[in-house]
Scaffold this motif. Structure first.
Motif, PDB file in Angstrom:
ATOM      1  N   SER A  29      12.435 -19.300 -70.288  1.00  0.00           N
ATOM      2  CA  SER A  29      11.405 -18.291 -70.511  1.00  0.00           C
ATOM      3  C   SER A  29      10.102 -18.796 -69.909  1.00  0.00           C
ATOM      4  O   SER A  29      10.041 -19.916 -69.405  1.00  0.00           O
ATOM      5  N   VAL A  30       9.069 -17.977 -69.992  1.00  0.00           N
ATOM      6  CA  VAL A  30       7.770 -18.420 -69.480  1.00  0.00           C
ATOM      7  C   VAL A  30       7.240 -19.580 -70.309  1.00  0.00           C
ATOM      8  O   VAL A  30       6.396 -20.345 -69.832  1.00  0.00           O
ATOM      9  N   LYS A  31       7.754 -19.764 -71.526  1.00  0.00           N
ATOM     10  CA  LYS A  31       7.290 -20.829 -72.421  1.00  0.00           C
ATOM     11  C   LYS A  31       8.088 -22.116 -72.312  1.00  0.00           C
ATOM     12  O   LYS A  31       7.537 -23.205 -72.421  1.00  0.00           O
ATOM     13  N   THR A  52      20.498 -13.931 -79.997  1.00  0.00           N
ATOM     14  CA  THR A  52      20.028 -12.949 -80.972  1.00  0.00           C
ATOM     15  C   THR A  52      18.627 -12.436 -80.623  1.00  0.00           C
ATOM     16  O   THR A  52      17.894 -13.042 -79.842  1.00  0.00           O
ATOM     17  N   ASP A  53      18.283 -11.331 -81.250  1.00  0.00           N
ATOM     18  CA  ASP A  53      16.945 -10.780 -81.110  1.00  0.00           C
ATOM     19  C   ASP A  53      15.914 -11.796 -81.603  1.00  0.00           C
ATOM     20  O   ASP A  53      14.867 -11.985 -80.982  1.00  0.00           O
ATOM     21  N   PHE A  54      16.228 -12.479 -82.690  1.00  0.00           N
ATOM     22  CA  PHE A  54      15.348 -13.528 -83.214  1.00  0.00           C
ATOM     23  C   PHE A  54      15.069 -14.571 -82.134  1.00  0.00           C
ATOM     24  O   PHE A  54      13.918 -14.969 -81.914  1.00  0.00           O
ATOM     25  N   GLN A  85      11.487 -15.566 -80.133  1.00  0.00           N
ATOM     26  CA  GLN A  85      10.953 -16.928 -80.156  1.00  0.00           C
ATOM     27  C   GLN A  85      10.723 -17.466 -78.744  1.00  0.00           C
ATOM     28  O   GLN A  85       9.737 -18.161 -78.497  1.00  0.00           O
ATOM     29  N   LEU A  86      11.639 -17.149 -77.831  1.00  0.00           N
ATOM     30  CA  LEU A  86      11.536 -17.661 -76.461  1.00  0.00           C
ATOM     31  C   LEU A  86      10.433 -16.973 -75.663  1.00  0.00           C
ATOM     32  O   LEU A  86       9.805 -17.587 -74.816  1.00  0.00           O
ATOM     33  N   GLY A  87      10.236 -15.685 -75.881  1.00  0.00           N
ATOM     34  CA  GLY A  87       9.290 -14.926 -75.068  1.00  0.00           C
ATOM     35  C   GLY A  87       9.995 -14.364 -73.844  1.00  0.00           C
ATOM     36  O   GLY A  87      11.215 -14.221 -73.816  1.00  0.00           O
ATOM     37  N   ASP A  88       9.240 -14.060 -72.815  1.00  0.00           N
ATOM     38  CA  ASP A  88       9.779 -13.400 -71.626  1.00  0.00           C
ATOM     39  C   ASP A  88      10.781 -14.294 -70.903  1.00  0.00           C
ATOM     40  O   ASP A  88      10.430 -15.363 -70.400  1.00  0.00           O
ATOM     41  N   ILE A  89      12.037 -13.824 -70.836  1.00  0.00           N
ATOM     42  CA  ILE A  89      13.118 -14.562 -70.179  1.00  0.00           C
ATOM     43  C   ILE A  89      12.992 -14.383 -68.669  1.00  0.00           C
ATOM     44  O   ILE A  89      12.871 -13.263 -68.173  1.00  0.00           O
ATOM     45  N   ASP A  93      19.574 -10.808 -61.515  1.00  0.00           N
ATOM     46  CA  ASP A  93      18.470 -10.029 -60.962  1.00  0.00           C
ATOM     47  C   ASP A  93      17.526  -9.492 -62.030  1.00  0.00           C
ATOM     48  O   ASP A  93      16.384  -9.153 -61.726  1.00  0.00           O
ATOM     49  N   ALA A  94      18.005  -9.403 -63.272  1.00  0.00           N
ATOM     50  CA  ALA A  94      17.195  -8.815 -64.346  1.00  0.00           C
ATOM     51  C   ALA A  94      17.359  -9.600 -65.651  1.00  0.00           C
ATOM     52  O   ALA A  94      17.896  -9.092 -66.630  1.00  0.00           O
ATOM     53  N   PRO A  95      16.903 -10.867 -65.675  1.00  0.00           N
ATOM     54  CA  PRO A  95      17.050 -11.670 -66.890  1.00  0.00           C
ATOM     55  C   PRO A  95      16.313 -11.078 -68.091  1.00  0.00           C
ATOM     56  O   PRO A  95      16.655 -11.366 -69.238  1.00  0.00           O
ATOM     57  N   GLU A  96      15.345 -10.216 -67.818  1.00  0.00           N
ATOM     58  CA  GLU A  96      14.589  -9.586 -68.898  1.00  0.00           C
ATOM     59  C   GLU A  96      15.439  -8.657 -69.769  1.00  0.00           C
ATOM     60  O   GLU A  96      15.027  -8.245 -70.857  1.00  0.00           O
ATOM     61  N   LEU A  97      16.676  -8.342 -69.324  1.00  0.00           N
ATOM     62  CA  LEU A  97      17.595  -7.560 -70.163  1.00  0.00           C
ATOM     63  C   LEU A  97      17.885  -8.279 -71.481  1.00  0.00           C
ATOM     64  O   LEU A  97      18.160  -7.645 -72.496  1.00  0.00           O
ATOM     65  N   VAL A  98      17.817  -9.609 -71.468  1.00  0.00           N
ATOM     66  CA  VAL A  98      18.006 -10.368 -72.708  1.00  0.00           C
ATOM     67  C   VAL A  98      16.905 -10.012 -73.703  1.00  0.00           C
ATOM     68  O   VAL A  98      17.152  -9.908 -74.902  1.00  0.00           O
ATOM     69  N   ASN A  99      15.692  -9.770 -73.212  1.00  0.00           N
ATOM     70  CA  ASN A  99      14.592  -9.374 -74.086  1.00  0.00           C
ATOM     71  C   ASN A  99      14.707  -7.921 -74.538  1.00  0.00           C
ATOM     72  O   ASN A  99      14.528  -7.619 -75.717  1.00  0.00           O
TER      73      ASN A  99
END
Length: 129
Positions: free
Chosen positions: A63-65, A30-32, A36-40, A87-93
């Motif tokens: 994530s970075v955390k 989820t977006d929530f 909470q995780l931060g940058d994936i 290649d683009a895990p940041e798509l989750v964010n």
């Protein structure tokens, strides 16, 4: 404030499930959860063909955390993983309910009925507030 998309099913572990036609369900976090995780930075998937059990770990997300387990909201067999996340895990964010989906699962029975068995958007909103 996080976005909670109507029409999806939600788990208390912060995964969503969407009927994708036939007996298929797409699953993501989820977006929530992504807030909470931060940058994936990495997503570990189950293998295609793996049998998932509801409320059991199916992989992990880093994530970075922190590193967190991913839990399957449903029982079924993995038919596809979102390889774009390699290649683009940041798509989750950036798009947790769209391009950031994680796995597609085949379930026994009607996918829409399985999704209805999860928390509704309203119930999930109450759970997270």
């Amino acid at each position: 404030m996080s976005v909670i998309k109507a029409g999806l099913g939600y788990s208390e572990e912060h995964e969503w499930a969407e009927a994708a036609g036939g007996g298929l369900i797409k699953v993501g976090i989820t977006d929530f959860a992504q807030i909470q995780l931060g940058d994936i930075v990495f997503v570990e998937f189950p293998e295609v063909g793996a049998e998932l059990e509801a409320n059991q770990p199916m992989g992990s997300i880093e994530s970075v955390k922190t590193v967190s387990d991913l839990f399957s909201p449903i029982t079924g067999k993995v038919t596809r993983v979102n390889e774009a996340l390699l290649d683009a895990p940041e798509l989750v964010n950036s798009d947790p309910y769209g391009d950031g989906w994680i796995v597609e699962v085949e379930v026994d029975g009607d996918a829409a009925e399985v999704v209805k068995g999860l928390l509704s958007a309203e119930q999930y909103e109450s759970f997270t507030s």
